[in-house]
Design an enzyme around this catalytic site. Structure first.
Site, PDB file in Angstrom:
ATOM      1  N   HIS A  75       0.813  -1.221   0.000  1.00  0.00           N
ATOM      2  CA  HIS A  75       0.000   0.000   0.000  1.00  0.00           C
ATOM      3  C   HIS A  75       0.843   1.266   0.000  1.00  0.00           C
ATOM      4  O   HIS A  75       0.328   2.353  -0.253  1.00  0.00           O
ATOM      5  CB  HIS A  75      -0.982  -0.009   1.176  1.00  0.00           C
ATOM      6  CG  HIS A  75      -0.371   0.279   2.512  1.00  0.00           C
ATOM      7  ND1 HIS A  75       0.063  -0.715   3.361  1.00  0.00           N
ATOM      8  CD2 HIS A  75      -0.119   1.449   3.148  1.00  0.00           C
ATOM      9  CE1 HIS A  75       0.537  -0.165   4.463  1.00  0.00           C
ATOM     10  NE2 HIS A  75       0.447   1.137   4.358  1.00  0.00           N
ATOM     11  N   ASP A 135       0.006  -7.615   1.190  1.00  0.00           N
ATOM     12  CA  ASP A 135       0.481  -6.230   1.271  1.00  0.00           C
ATOM     13  C   ASP A 135       2.010  -6.185   1.266  1.00  0.00           C
ATOM     14  O   ASP A 135       2.644  -5.907   2.292  1.00  0.00           O
ATOM     15  CB  ASP A 135      -0.089  -5.573   2.527  1.00  0.00           C
ATOM     16  CG  ASP A 135       0.087  -4.070   2.540  1.00  0.00           C
ATOM     17  OD1 ASP A 135       0.429  -3.495   1.489  1.00  0.00           O
ATOM     18  OD2 ASP A 135      -0.111  -3.463   3.612  1.00  0.00           O
ATOM     19  N   SER A 174       4.231   2.358   8.220  1.00  0.00           N
ATOM     20  CA  SER A 174       3.880   1.396   7.176  1.00  0.00           C
ATOM     21  C   SER A 174       5.097   0.981   6.359  1.00  0.00           C
ATOM     22  O   SER A 174       5.955   1.804   6.024  1.00  0.00           O
ATOM     23  CB  SER A 174       2.836   2.000   6.234  1.00  0.00           C
ATOM     24  OG  SER A 174       1.599   2.136   6.862  1.00  0.00           O
ATOM     25  N   GLY A 175       5.142  -0.307   6.038  1.00  0.00           N
ATOM     26  CA  GLY A 175       6.238  -0.831   5.234  1.00  0.00           C
ATOM     27  C   GLY A 175       7.466  -1.209   6.024  1.00  0.00           C
ATOM     28  O   GLY A 175       8.370  -1.867   5.503  1.00  0.00           O
TER      29      GLY A 175
END
Length: 221
Positions: free
Chosen positions: A18, A68, A163-164
């Protein structure tokens, strides 16, 4: 969107799908490595490189994110030193993803839900595993156990901007292995809403194929 990632080879970075799904143009991205204080641009160990290609997993699903995961191929390889090192990827994760686990998440994300200030310095948190049955009840069948897991507790969680980033644990050998990628969740560090993380090991074949066997998952010793 600012996201975290993890170095898995001199020319490859692992991140969340994402983080890149809305824009797959590599010219719009740069990767910074060897950073501690994100607000500074003159840290001695900092490396900034451009991106050659972005590889989003073909089964990525956006709302909510599933599968994801994405790979960032760098234009020039990173130089490994005491501040920049790759993380190992595990072939299996069943033992490590059994509650309570011993997982650490790192990132420069916000301190609270809805916060607009990212952390200047890299922070870490010890996030306990939440068993799938409990997580299923919290997220009402939104958990896809084959490719993700839940971790965290009230007051301890990842948040926006993380995120990530990687979720790691240290093996008996002393090597650090990455078991998860910061993916999504409801709120940050709230009661009954653990964070959801993409599992790494189910994607070992895809990672190997995409990197032309440059990156291989390993046995955890």
């Amino acid at each position: 969107m600012e996201c975290g990632g993890s170095i898995i080879a001199p020319g490859w970075v692992l991140t969340a799908g994402h983080c890149v799904s809305d824009d797959l143009n590599p010219k719009n991205y740069k990767v910074k490595a060897g950073v501690f204080d994100e607000a500074k641009s003159d840290e001695e160990a900092e490396q900034v490189v451009t991106v050659q290609a972005i590889h989003l997993h073909p089964d990525y699903h956006a709302h909510p994110p599933h599968h994801d995961i994405a790979l960032i191929q760098l234009s020039t390889p990173l130089t490994f030193d005491e501040h920049t090192q790759p993380v190992c990827l595990p072939k299996t994760d069943d033992a490590q993803l059994t509650a309570p686990g011993d997982l650490w998440v790192t990132g420069w994300g916000t301190f609270r839900e809805g916060g607009d200030l990212l952390s200047r310095r890299l922070r870490q948190a010890d996030v306990p595993i939440v068993d799938p049955t409990t997580c299923e009840k919290e997220y009402r069948r939104l958990l896809v156990e084959e490719v993700e897991f839940c971790a965290g507790k009230p007051g301890v969680d990842s948040c926006q901007g993380d995120s990530g980033g990687p979720v790691v644990s240290q093996a008996d050998s002393g090597s650090w292995f990455q078991y998860g990628i910061v993916s999504w969740g409801k709120g940050c560090a709230e009661n009954h809403w653990a964070g959801l993380y993409a599992r790494v090991s189910p994607f070992c074949d895809w990672i190997s194929t995409t990197t032309n066997s440059t990156v291989q998952c390993q046995d955890v010793l």
